[in-house]
Design a protein around this motif. Structure first.
Motif, short mmCIF file in Angstrom:
data_model
loop_
_atom_site.label_atom_id
_atom_site.label_comp_id
_atom_site.label_asym_id
_atom_site.label_seq_id
_atom_site.Cartn_x
_atom_site.Cartn_y
_atom_site.Cartn_z
N ALA A 36 -9.50 -5.41 12.18
CA ALA A 36 -9.33 -5.58 10.74
C ALA A 36 -7.85 -5.53 10.40
O ALA A 36 -7.05 -4.93 11.14
CB ALA A 36 -10.08 -4.49 9.98
N PHE A 37 -7.49 -6.17 9.30
CA PHE A 37 -6.12 -6.04 8.80
C PHE A 37 -6.11 -6.13 7.29
O PHE A 37 -7.02 -6.67 6.67
CB PHE A 37 -5.18 -7.08 9.42
N VAL A 38 -5.05 -5.57 6.72
CA VAL A 38 -4.76 -5.69 5.29
C VAL A 38 -3.30 -6.10 5.18
O VAL A 38 -2.43 -5.50 5.80
CB VAL A 38 -4.98 -4.36 4.55
N LEU A 39 -3.04 -7.15 4.41
CA LEU A 39 -1.70 -7.67 4.19
C LEU A 39 -1.38 -7.61 2.71
O LEU A 39 -2.18 -8.05 1.88
CB LEU A 39 -1.62 -9.13 4.68
N VAL A 40 -0.22 -7.08 2.39
CA VAL A 40 0.29 -7.07 1.02
C VAL A 40 1.61 -7.82 1.04
O VAL A 40 2.49 -7.52 1.86
CB VAL A 40 0.51 -5.63 0.51
N THR A 41 1.75 -8.81 0.18
CA THR A 41 2.96 -9.60 0.16
C THR A 41 3.35 -9.91 -1.28
O THR A 41 2.48 -10.07 -2.14
CB THR A 41 2.79 -10.90 0.99
N GLY A 42 4.63 -9.95 -1.51
CA GLY A 42 5.11 -10.26 -2.86
C GLY A 42 6.41 -11.03 -2.79
O GLY A 42 7.21 -10.87 -1.87
N ALA A 43 6.61 -11.91 -3.78
CA ALA A 43 7.81 -12.73 -3.83
C ALA A 43 8.42 -12.65 -5.21
O ALA A 43 7.71 -12.63 -6.22
CB ALA A 43 7.48 -14.18 -3.49
N VAL A 44 9.73 -12.58 -5.22
CA VAL A 44 10.49 -12.65 -6.46
C VAL A 44 11.67 -13.58 -6.20
O VAL A 44 12.52 -13.30 -5.34
CB VAL A 44 11.00 -11.26 -6.90
N GLY A 45 11.67 -14.70 -6.89
CA GLY A 45 12.74 -15.67 -6.68
C GLY A 45 12.74 -16.18 -5.24
O GLY A 45 11.72 -16.62 -4.73
N ARG A 46 13.87 -16.07 -4.59
CA ARG A 46 14.03 -16.53 -3.21
C ARG A 46 13.61 -15.49 -2.18
O ARG A 46 13.68 -15.73 -0.99
CB ARG A 46 15.49 -16.91 -2.95
N HIS A 47 13.21 -14.31 -2.61
CA HIS A 47 12.94 -13.19 -1.71
C HIS A 47 11.43 -12.92 -1.58
O HIS A 47 10.69 -13.01 -2.54
CB HIS A 47 13.61 -11.92 -2.24
N ARG A 48 11.01 -12.55 -0.36
CA ARG A 48 9.63 -12.16 -0.11
C ARG A 48 9.62 -10.94 0.78
O ARG A 48 10.33 -10.87 1.78
CB ARG A 48 8.85 -13.28 0.57
N LEU A 49 8.77 -9.96 0.42
CA LEU A 49 8.57 -8.76 1.23
C LEU A 49 7.08 -8.65 1.53
O LEU A 49 6.25 -8.78 0.62
CB LEU A 49 9.06 -7.52 0.46
#
Length: 125
Positions: A36-49
């Motif tokens: 199993a996995f859980v992925l959290v991702t977010g982007a603001v402008g040119r940046h992604r974490l």
């Protein structure tokens, strides 16, 4: 409309068998796999974490002498920045901790913690 963040999750449970039976050679493995996995991702402008947690388990179901059982977990953290339409830079940290008894056959500790840090530059044209 594009959302700045997302959460994705996945789980798997499966079983299987591998076997070979040739003159003088006979081996086989019957395994159950759960992951199993859980992925959290977010982007603001040119940046992604992004951050991801993985879990896995292999259960050895056969009667052979080899030990195929293994379990573990992993963490990944990644940062990406798009410099322009043609260039993207990424940095990723990964750590996997797992236990596999058969590592002792190679004079290794059954439990291992492996860490990797990598960077990449992707150019498109």
């Amino acid at each position: 409309m594009r959302l700045p963040a997302a959460v994705l999750a996945f789980a798997l449970s499966a079983g299987g068998a591998m076997a070979q039976d040739e003159p003088g050679i006979r081996w086989g493995a019957v395994l159950d796999l759960r992951a199993a996995f859980v992925l959290v991702t977010g982007a603001v402008g040119r940046h992604r974490l992004s951050g991801r947690y993985d879990w896995f388990e292999v259960v050895d179901r056969d009667q052979t002498a080899d030990a195929n059982a293994e379990d573990g977990r992993g963490w990944t953290i990644a940062y990406l920045v798009r410099w322009n339409d043609a260039a993207r830079v990424a940095v990723e940290w990964l750590q996997v901790t797992s236990t596999r008894a058969s590592r002792a056959d190679l004079d290794l500790a059954p439990r291992a913690r492996e860490t990797q840090l990598q960077a990449s530059l992707r150019l498109t044209f």
